[in-house]
Design an enzyme around this catalytic site. Structure first.
Site, PDB file in Angstrom:
ATOM      1  N   PRO A  26       0.891  -1.372   0.114  1.00  0.00           N
ATOM      2  CA  PRO A  26      -0.249  -0.059  -0.139  1.00  0.00           C
ATOM      3  C   PRO A  26       0.935   1.253  -0.049  1.00  0.00           C
ATOM      4  CG  PRO A  26       0.171  -0.938   2.295  1.00  0.00           C
ATOM      5  CD  PRO A  26       0.630  -1.804   1.280  1.00  0.00           C
ATOM      6  N   ALA A  61      -3.476   3.676   1.576  1.00  0.00           N
ATOM      7  CA  ALA A  61      -4.451   3.921   2.653  1.00  0.00           C
ATOM      8  C   ALA A  61      -5.722   4.814   2.379  1.00  0.00           C
ATOM      9  CB  ALA A  61      -3.830   4.617   3.792  1.00  0.00           C
ATOM     10  N   GLN A 104      -6.928  -0.852   1.186  1.00  0.00           N
ATOM     11  CA  GLN A 104      -6.284  -0.704   2.607  1.00  0.00           C
ATOM     12  C   GLN A 104      -7.080   0.095   3.237  1.00  0.00           C
ATOM     13  OE1 GLN A 104      -2.609   1.322   3.776  1.00  0.00           O
ATOM     14  NE2 GLN A 104      -2.009  -0.308   4.749  1.00  0.00           N
ATOM     15  N   TYR A 184      -0.347   4.851  12.661  1.00  0.00           N
ATOM     16  CA  TYR A 184      -1.890   5.406  12.625  1.00  0.00           C
ATOM     17  C   TYR A 184      -2.486   5.011  13.635  1.00  0.00           C
ATOM     18  CZ  TYR A 184       0.397   7.258   8.289  1.00  0.00           C
ATOM     19  OH  TYR A 184       1.168   7.830   7.675  1.00  0.00           O
ATOM     20  N   ARG A 232      -2.290  -5.074   8.796  1.00  0.00           N
ATOM     21  CA  ARG A 232      -1.093  -4.933   8.713  1.00  0.00           C
ATOM     22  C   ARG A 232      -0.836  -4.350  10.053  1.00  0.00           C
ATOM     23  NH1 ARG A 232       2.665  -1.008   4.606  1.00  0.00           N
ATOM     24  NH2 ARG A 232       3.715  -3.004   3.868  1.00  0.00           N
ATOM     25  N   GLY A 338       7.144  -2.129  -2.250  1.00  0.00           N
ATOM     26  CA  GLY A 338       6.928  -0.574  -2.381  1.00  0.00           C
ATOM     27  C   GLY A 338       7.574  -0.245  -3.465  1.00  0.00           C
TER      28      GLY A 338
HETATM   29  C1  LIG Z   1       4.940   6.844  -1.169  1.00  0.00           C
HETATM   30  C2  LIG Z   1       4.728   5.746  -0.092  1.00  0.00           C
HETATM   31  C3  LIG Z   1       3.549   5.871   0.319  1.00  0.00           C
HETATM   32  C4  LIG Z   1       3.317   4.845   1.377  1.00  0.00           C
HETATM   33  N1  LIG Z   1       1.935   4.830   1.839  1.00  0.00           N
HETATM   34  C5  LIG Z   1       1.779   3.581   2.581  1.00  0.00           C
HETATM   35  C6  LIG Z   1       0.028   3.458   2.908  1.00  0.00           C
HETATM   36  O1  LIG Z   1      -0.714   4.193   2.433  1.00  0.00           O
HETATM   37  N2  LIG Z   1       0.058   2.531   3.916  1.00  0.00           N
HETATM   38  C7  LIG Z   1       0.939   1.457   4.400  1.00  0.00           C
HETATM   39  O2  LIG Z   1       0.462   0.826   4.909  1.00  0.00           O
HETATM   40  N3  LIG Z   1       2.398   1.762   4.005  1.00  0.00           N
HETATM   41  C8  LIG Z   1       2.662   2.957   3.089  1.00  0.00           C
HETATM   42  N4  LIG Z   1       3.889   2.861   2.840  1.00  0.00           N
HETATM   43  C9  LIG Z   1       5.009   1.960   3.293  1.00  0.00           C
HETATM   44  C10 LIG Z   1       4.932   0.736   2.112  1.00  0.00           C
HETATM   45  O3  LIG Z   1       3.928   0.086   1.980  1.00  0.00           O
HETATM   46  C11 LIG Z   1       6.155  -0.193   2.585  1.00  0.00           C
HETATM   47  O4  LIG Z   1       6.060  -0.499   3.848  1.00  0.00           O
HETATM   48  C12 LIG Z   1       7.499   0.821   2.605  1.00  0.00           C
HETATM   49  O5  LIG Z   1       7.872   1.375   1.401  1.00  0.00           O
HETATM   50  C13 LIG Z   1       8.761  -0.390   2.704  1.00  0.00           C
HETATM   51  O6  LIG Z   1       8.763  -1.283   1.658  1.00  0.00           O
HETATM   52  P1  LIG Z   1       9.738  -1.297   0.336  1.00  0.00           P
HETATM   53  O7  LIG Z   1      11.065  -1.294   0.940  1.00  0.00           O
HETATM   54  O8  LIG Z   1       9.335  -2.423  -0.546  1.00  0.00           O
HETATM   55  O9  LIG Z   1       9.342   0.100  -0.135  1.00  0.00           O
HETATM   56  C14 LIG Z   1       4.371   4.088   1.884  1.00  0.00           C
HETATM   57  C15 LIG Z   1       5.605   4.102   1.230  1.00  0.00           C
HETATM   58  C16 LIG Z   1       5.991   4.803   0.259  1.00  0.00           C
HETATM   59  C17 LIG Z   1       7.051   4.779  -0.505  1.00  0.00           C
END
Ligand SMILES: Cc1cc2nc3c(=O)[nH]c(=O)nc-3n(C[C@H](O)[C@H](O)[C@H](O)COP(=O)(O)O)c2cc1C
Length: 377
Positions: A26, A61, A104, A184, A232, A338
């Site tokens: 997400p 989210a 989400q 959150y 989550r 992500g």
């Molecule tokens: C631009 C951006 C927005 C994010 N928004 C959310 C979100 O809305 N909800 C959430 O649970 N995590 C959010 N995250 C966290 C990601 O889901 C993820 O946990 C984090 O980027 C680590 O994973 P990665 O190393 O694969 O990027 C966000 C991350 C990024 C980069």
């Protein structure tokens, strides 16, 4: 190249079958209309991941009520008929490309920095959040000190998650993920230093996990047995990357044990790393190993051990070898990406074809803000 085979095998999650075990994590992109409606640009954006081979997409989210839940301006909602119809377009387009999609659903609580419905924030206790608002989502300065949520407001929070899950089902989503992570509202209840309540929602770990379990059970009851739901969970937060549960593995046992008994189909874990690359000033990163201070099991492994449900692992898994390993080792049933997905909307197709993967370019994708830039409005 030796393909991570298990990663590309289909798998059953709750009531659905995914074509592979790689999902999009997400990610809030603050690209909805000011009234919280998903746009055509979002249709193209989400569909591109499906076209690129991801078996599952978890949306950014989405807020859950017209009170205190909205976290950022231009966040999408899923609380009324119009918003449901707008999401339906995203869902149908993703389905046409053969992927599944979960919504989400999130209440921002004390970390809300842009809410078109109200000015004040609520939290478990009137404690000002650590850190600064995220510029990525157009925030500035310190967070506001929330008002302690009343018992009535806690009931409204639960109802918000329930109604939003119902709307998700109507929109055709394949499931919902309750956002219990990253600092959150639900995580604020779980966290010892943001929750100083003296009622049954505060104090012991059993009390602090209560609201998360109640929301899970209420959502399950509302959507019925045949709709996939999960939660989550993280230790770290967008405003406190390195937080660890004080009770260590005992806490993990209580937290994942309670959630494992709350009618959920899956637990999605993400963990922030102790070190922060430049980008991490704003957002999440995860170390899939050493979840606990003493270098114990990974959060994914702990979720599996005590939750005994399907586990999704996330964080720094864009290297195909690493992603494959965590699933092969049985620590998680699938993984999500992500930043790796933002850099490669076609990560799955590329890895299958042995094509080189692009590096994540933070400047290009997330500056000056998190809005979607690579698709026409
Ligand atoms: C631009 C951006 C927005 C994010 N928004 C959310 C979100 O809305 N909800 C959430 O649970 N995590 C959010 N995250 C966290 C990601 O889901 C993820 O946990 C984090 O980027 C680590 O994973 P990665 O190393 O694969 O990027 C966000 C991350 C990024 C980069």
């Amino acid at each position: 190249m030796n393909h991570p085979r298990l990663l590309f095998k289909n798998v059953t999650l709750g009531n659905i079958t995914l074509g592979n075990r790689v999902g999009v994590a997400p990610m809030a992109r603050t690209s909805a209309t000011s009234e919280g409606m998903a746009t055509n640009q979002m249709v193209s954006y989400y569909t591109s991941f499906a076209r690129g081979g991801f078996g599952l997409i978890i949306t950014e989210a989405i807020y859950t009520d017209d009170k205190y839940s909205q976290g950022y301006f231009n966040n999408p909602g899923l609380i009324n008929e119009e918003q449901t119809q707008a999401w339906k377009k995203v869902v149908e387009s993703v389905h046409q490309e053969g992927a599944k999609i979960f919504a989400q659903i999130m209440h921002a609580g004390a970390l809300s920095q842009g809410n078109r419905f109200v000015q004040e924030t609520i939290g478990p206790s009137a404690i000002q959040p650590k850190g600064k608002q995220m510029e990525l989502y157009e925030g500035k300065g310190l967070y506001r000190t929330p008002r302690e949520a009343t018992r009535e407001e806690i009931t409204e929070v639960i109802n918000g998650f329930v109604n939003t899950a119902r709307h998700a089902k109507t929109a055709g989503f394949d499931g919902v993920e309750i956002h219990g992570a990253n600092g959150y509202l639900l995580d604020q209840f779980l966290t010892d230093y943001t929750n100083k309540r003296t009622d049954e929602y505060g104090g012991s770990t059993e009390n602090r996990i209560r609201l998360l379990a109640e929301v899970s059970k209420a959502v399950r009851e509302a959507v019925g047995k045949h709709f996939t739901i999960g939660i989550r969970i993280s230790q770290g937060k967008v405003n406190d990357y390195n937080h660890k549960w004080a009770g260590k593995e005992k806490d993990a046992e209580i937290i994942f044990g309670q959630l494992g008994n709350a009618g959920l189909d899956f637990i999605h874990v993400t963990e922030y790393a102790a070190w922060q690359p430049a980008f991490q000033k704003d957002e999440a990163t995860l170390a899939t190993n050493s979840a606990l201070d003493n270098g114990g099991l990974s959060l994914a492994a702990l979720a599996k051990k005590y939750g005994k449900v399907f586990v999704i692992a996330n964080g720094h898994l864009e290297d195909p070898g690493k992603a494959g390993e965590i699933v092969e080792r049985g620590e998680a049933d699938m993984i999500t990406l992500g930043k790796g997905a933002l850099a490669n909307h076609d990560w799955v197709n590329k890895v299958k074809n042995d094509d080189p993967l692009a590096k994540f370019d933070e400047e290009k994708v997330l500056r000056p803000d998190a809005r979607i830039k690579d698709f026409e409005v």
